[in-house]
Design a protein around this motif. Structure first.
Motif, short mmCIF file in Angstrom:
data_model
loop_
_atom_site.label_atom_id
_atom_site.label_comp_id
_atom_site.label_asym_id
_atom_site.label_seq_id
_atom_site.Cartn_x
_atom_site.Cartn_y
_atom_site.Cartn_z
N LEU A 1 5.21 3.31 2.93
CA LEU A 1 4.47 2.17 2.42
C LEU A 1 4.14 1.18 3.52
N ILE A 2 3.18 0.31 3.22
CA ILE A 2 2.81 -0.80 4.10
C ILE A 2 2.92 -2.06 3.25
N ARG B 1 3.08 10.97 18.23
CA ARG B 1 1.99 11.54 19.02
C ARG B 1 1.80 10.75 20.31
N PHE B 2 1.84 9.43 20.21
CA PHE B 2 1.69 8.58 21.39
C PHE B 2 2.85 8.79 22.37
N ALA B 3 4.06 8.90 21.84
CA ALA B 3 5.25 9.13 22.68
C ALA B 3 5.15 10.48 23.38
N THR C 1 0.85 -1.18 0.00
CA THR C 1 0.00 0.00 0.00
C THR C 1 0.89 1.24 0.00
N LEU C 2 0.62 2.12 -0.95
CA LEU C 2 1.39 3.36 -1.11
C LEU C 2 0.43 4.55 -1.08
N LEU D 1 4.06 7.07 6.79
CA LEU D 1 4.21 8.32 7.52
C LEU D 1 3.13 8.47 8.58
N ARG D 2 1.93 8.00 8.27
CA ARG D 2 0.83 8.05 9.24
C ARG D 2 1.19 7.27 10.50
N TYR D 3 1.76 6.08 10.34
CA TYR D 3 2.16 5.25 11.48
C TYR D 3 3.23 5.96 12.31
#
Length: 186
Positions: free
Chosen positions: A158-159, A179-181, A119-120, A171-173
């Motif tokens: 990519l995924i 954000r979580f950190a 996925t791109l 990039l989303r991940y």
């Protein structure tokens, strides 16, 4: 069962396994796969045919007649056509597209081809696609069938899904991880 006890669940898997065994015995794995994929493309491209295939409002006889006409017009014959007509007569036409996918997976496994999904965020260049394919092939250790999906929501990167493994380098991940950190710190 097909290919050394391969277990494929559900109605689609059982029908696909039976067809695979018949096609293998007849030496026509690729020919049947090609015909099935042509039929699947016809269903995907025609809302009326998709309605005939999926709607329980049509009787088995109506589905059989409609499918027979489509098969004849498309020039699909032999084992694939007999299979599709059998599926219609047994009122299982609603699952024919899943049967096609399951059959293709069995043929790929028979040939030693591993399926990978990439996925791109945007359509890749041919050079980038070749590099991705080479990298996935090195990890898979054999021939691969690459399914490229475009999802702008991943923003970039990519995924890669290869069997039961998944590598998320989007990039989303990465932004979500940051954000979580940040929430942990503050």
């Amino acid at each position: 069962m097909a290919q050394g006890g391969t277990i494929i669940a559900g109605v689609a898997g059982r029908y696909a396994s039976a067809l695979f065994d018949l096609a293998k015995e007849a030496g026509s794995l690729e020919a049947v796969e090609g015909d099935l994929k042509r039929f699947d493309a016809l269903v995907a491209g025609s809302p009326d045919l998709a309605r005939l295939v999926t709607s329980p409002a049509f009787s088995a006889e109506e589905q059989e007649r409609g499918v027979a006409a489509v098969l004849a017009k498309a020039g699909i014959g032999g084992l694939a056509a007999n299979f599709i007509r059998l599926v219609a007569s047994k009122r299982r036409l609603f699952a024919v597209r899943d049967m096609v996918r399951a059959y293709s997976a069995l043929v790929a496994r028979e040939k030693g081809i591993v399926h990978a999904e990439v996925t791109l965020a945007e359509e890749p260049s041919q050079k980038a696609l070749d590099e991705i394919k080479a990298a996935v092939k090195a990890v898979a250790g054999g021939e691969i069938a690459l399914d490229v999906k475009i999802d702008p929501a991943i923003l970039g990167g990519l995924i890669v899904k290869l069997g039961s493994r998944m590598v998320d380098a989007s990039l989303r991940y990465k932004l979500n991880s940051i954000r979580f950190a940040m929430k942990e710190v503050g």
